[in-house]
Write a protein that holds these residues in place. Sequence first.
Motif, PDB file in Angstrom:
ATOM      1  N   GLN A  84     -18.822  26.422  -5.588  1.00  0.00           N
ATOM      2  CA  GLN A  84     -18.820  25.747  -6.889  1.00  0.00           C
ATOM      3  C   GLN A  84     -18.898  24.228  -6.731  1.00  0.00           C
ATOM      4  O   GLN A  84     -19.499  23.545  -7.552  1.00  0.00           O
ATOM      5  CB  GLN A  84     -17.546  26.130  -7.652  1.00  0.00           C
ATOM      6  CG  GLN A  84     -17.494  27.598  -8.046  1.00  0.00           C
ATOM      7  CD  GLN A  84     -16.137  27.997  -8.587  1.00  0.00           C
ATOM      8  OE1 GLN A  84     -15.309  27.149  -8.918  1.00  0.00           O
ATOM      9  NE2 GLN A  84     -15.884  29.307  -8.663  1.00  0.00           N
ATOM     10  N   VAL A  98     -22.074  31.778  -1.838  1.00  0.00           N
ATOM     11  CA  VAL A  98     -22.624  31.663  -3.195  1.00  0.00           C
ATOM     12  C   VAL A  98     -22.404  32.960  -3.960  1.00  0.00           C
ATOM     13  O   VAL A  98     -22.000  32.952  -5.130  1.00  0.00           O
ATOM     14  CB  VAL A  98     -24.120  31.295  -3.136  1.00  0.00           C
ATOM     15  CG1 VAL A  98     -24.737  31.357  -4.536  1.00  0.00           C
ATOM     16  CG2 VAL A  98     -24.306  29.908  -2.542  1.00  0.00           C
ATOM     17  N   LYS A 123     -22.641  23.764  -3.897  1.00  0.00           N
ATOM     18  CA  LYS A 123     -23.890  24.413  -4.324  1.00  0.00           C
ATOM     19  C   LYS A 123     -24.762  24.845  -3.143  1.00  0.00           C
ATOM     20  O   LYS A 123     -25.196  25.985  -3.069  1.00  0.00           O
ATOM     21  CB  LYS A 123     -24.720  23.506  -5.252  1.00  0.00           C
ATOM     22  CG  LYS A 123     -23.943  22.831  -6.365  1.00  0.00           C
ATOM     23  CD  LYS A 123     -23.271  23.815  -7.303  1.00  0.00           C
ATOM     24  CE  LYS A 123     -22.554  23.078  -8.431  1.00  0.00           C
ATOM     25  NZ  LYS A 123     -21.773  23.983  -9.289  1.00  0.00           N
ATOM     26  N   ASP A 174     -19.049  33.331  -5.159  1.00  0.00           N
ATOM     27  CA  ASP A 174     -18.688  32.258  -6.100  1.00  0.00           C
ATOM     28  C   ASP A 174     -17.396  31.584  -5.658  1.00  0.00           C
ATOM     29  O   ASP A 174     -16.485  31.328  -6.465  1.00  0.00           O
ATOM     30  CB  ASP A 174     -18.534  32.809  -7.528  1.00  0.00           C
ATOM     31  CG  ASP A 174     -18.531  31.695  -8.579  1.00  0.00           C
ATOM     32  OD1 ASP A 174     -19.148  30.644  -8.325  1.00  0.00           O
ATOM     33  OD2 ASP A 174     -17.908  31.879  -9.635  1.00  0.00           O
ATOM     34  N   SER A 175     -17.327  31.273  -4.368  1.00  0.00           N
ATOM     35  CA  SER A 175     -16.125  30.646  -3.816  1.00  0.00           C
ATOM     36  C   SER A 175     -15.963  29.232  -4.365  1.00  0.00           C
ATOM     37  O   SER A 175     -16.894  28.643  -4.906  1.00  0.00           O
ATOM     38  CB  SER A 175     -16.222  30.593  -2.284  1.00  0.00           C
ATOM     39  OG  SER A 175     -17.238  29.687  -1.883  1.00  0.00           O
ATOM     40  N   ARG A 176     -14.772  28.677  -4.191  1.00  0.00           N
ATOM     41  CA  ARG A 176     -14.536  27.313  -4.652  1.00  0.00           C
ATOM     42  C   ARG A 176     -15.448  26.325  -3.939  1.00  0.00           C
ATOM     43  O   ARG A 176     -15.904  25.351  -4.525  1.00  0.00           O
ATOM     44  CB  ARG A 176     -13.072  26.932  -4.427  1.00  0.00           C
ATOM     45  CG  ARG A 176     -12.116  27.639  -5.382  1.00  0.00           C
ATOM     46  CD  ARG A 176     -10.719  27.094  -5.229  1.00  0.00           C
ATOM     47  NE  ARG A 176     -10.233  27.283  -3.871  1.00  0.00           N
ATOM     48  CZ  ARG A 176      -9.199  26.612  -3.342  1.00  0.00           C
ATOM     49  NH1 ARG A 176      -8.577  25.717  -4.062  1.00  0.00           N
ATOM     50  NH2 ARG A 176      -8.797  26.860  -2.109  1.00  0.00           N
TER      51      ARG A 176
END
Length: 565
Positions: free
Chosen positions: A343, A335, A346, A338-340
Motif C-alpha cells: 500500500q 501486492v 506500490k 495487499d500488505s502494508r
Amino acid sequence: MLLEHLLPIFVWFPHDLLLFSSSSSGQVTAGVLRGQRSRFQLFGDTMNTAARMESSGERNRIQVSQVTADLLAEAGLNRWIIPRTTKLFVKGKGEMQTYWLTKSVRSNKTKPTDLGTATTELGTLGEETESEETSVRTEGVDQDFLGIEGMNKTQRLVEWNVEILTSLLEQIVGSRGGEPVDQIQTVSKNVERKHGSDGGRTVLEEFTPIITLKRFDADELQRRGRPKSMDIGGEAKSQLRNYISSIAGMYPDNAFHSFEHASHVTASVKKLLSRIVNTEGNGLGVSIPSDSMDLVDLAGHSYGITSDPLTQFAVVFSAVIHDVLHPGVPNTQLVKEDSRWAQIYKKSIAEQKSVDTAWDLLMEDDYAALRACIYQTEEDLQRFRQLVVNTVLATDIVDRELQALRKARWETAFSKNATGDASKDTGVESEDRKATIVIEHLIQASDVSHTMQHWHIYKKWNERFFMECYGAYKEGRADSDPSQNWYKGEIGFFDFYVIPLAKKLQSCGVFGVSSDEYLNYARANREEWAREGESLVRQYLLKFNETEVKLAAPPEQHRRDSLTW
C-alpha cells in the motif's frame, strides 16, 4: 542497551538496577491530566494490557503481546521473538499468549585480524568445503579469521563486512587530505532529513537515470595517487560494527534471502570492483588489482567509478543492505496480499523497504561519527543517497518499466551501429550514464553471482532458493507449485537473463577477464543443470518433505533421532 544509558544516572544507587518491560500495540489516547501532578499520559486498552503484562514480566527482559508479535512476524522478524511456555492470566483479558523479545545488539569486539590482505576466491563465506576438488575460498575472507573461537557464523560475517567497509571508509577519509577524524563535522540533521525517507518522496521516486559522479582533474589524481588510508577512529569503527550487527539482525531466517546471501553478494561486488581493467594504462587488456593502478588512466576507463572511494563504498554498502527485511516472497505476492508495504510503495516493494529501513537506522544519533566518515558535504550526502537508491533498485529485475529504461540507456551508451562502430555517446553526461549502467549491472550480476561460479556453489544456492519458494507455496503464499516448472524455469533464467547479463559485463569493457570468467561459469552451469536439474529437483522435494516430517515429530522423537545419529 537502555540499562547502559541509565546506569551512569543511577551510579549512586546502592543496588543492582533492574528493569521490567512489556509492550503491546494498538490505538491509544494521549493527553495531559490537570492537577498538582499534571503530566503527559497515554490511555486506552493497549496501555492497560501492557501495564498488566509488566506485572508478570521478568527482570531485564522485554515481554510483548500477541499483537506486537504478529507485527514483528509480518515484518519478517520472527527470529526476534520466542513464546512464553505458559500463558498469562490478565485481568479483563483472560488467558494471553505472550512472547519474549530476544533481539540484541552484539557487544563490540576488537578487530581479530586484518582482512585487507586476504587473496581468497569468491565462494562459501566460511563454510567447510566438501573436498579438495570442489573447494573454493571466500573472496576477501581471511581463513584464520573464520575460525575464531566463540563466534557463530553470523558474527563472522558481520566482522568480515565491517572490515571491507572500514577499508573503504579509510580511503574516503584519506582522499579528503587526511583531516583528523575527531575534527570532522557532519552536515546538519535538517539537510540529512531532506535527502532521506523524510524528504516526502518514495525511494522509487528518487530513482534517476543518470547519477552525477564526482569529477577529479588529472593533476589532482596524479598528486593524490591512491587515496592514502588512515585510521577512521575507534568511535566510528564501533558504530560501524554496531550498525552491521543491527542490519544482520534485520534479515529474516529465509533460506535464500538472508544475511549470508547479502554477504555473498558483497563478496562478488568487492571482487568486480577490485578487478577493474586498465586497458589504457598497460596496453595489454588484462585485469590488474585496483591498488596497483594509475588513477589517471583508471578514472577515464572506469567512467570515474574507481577514482572516488565514496562511490565504491556506496555500492558495497548497498550490497550489504539490499535485502533487509526481505519477506521471502516476490513483490507480486505482496501486492496480491495487499500488505502494508504494498500500500505504501506500490512497486519495487521489498527493495524500497530495504532502503528506507537501512537508511533510517543509519540516520540515528548513535551513528553520527560513522556518517561523518561517509560524507562531509551536502553534495557528498546527495551522491551517496542516490547511489544507494539506484543500486538497490537495480536488484528488482522484474519491474518492466525499470527494465525498459535500463535497456534504452544501454543501447544509447554501449550498443554498436550497423557498421559495428561503438556508440558515439560522449561527454560528461555520457560518462555518468555509463558509470550508472555499469554499477547497476555490477550489482545485478553479484545478486545472482552463484549462477556464475563453481557448480557446487550454484547448486547450494539454487537449493536454498527452491526451499524458500516451495516453503512459501506450502504456506499458501504462492499460486502455483514451483517444483512443477523449476527445471525448465532455471534453463530459461540462464538463457534469457544470466548469460545475456554476463555478456553485457563483457560488452561494457570494464571488468576484463572477470567478465569472461562469469560468462564461462554461467554456460557451464547451464549445461550441467540441463543434465542434472530434474534429478536435483526431486532431491530438493525429498529433502523438504523429510525436514517437514522431522519438525512435525514430537519432542521425544527428536531426542531419539539425535541419539540414533
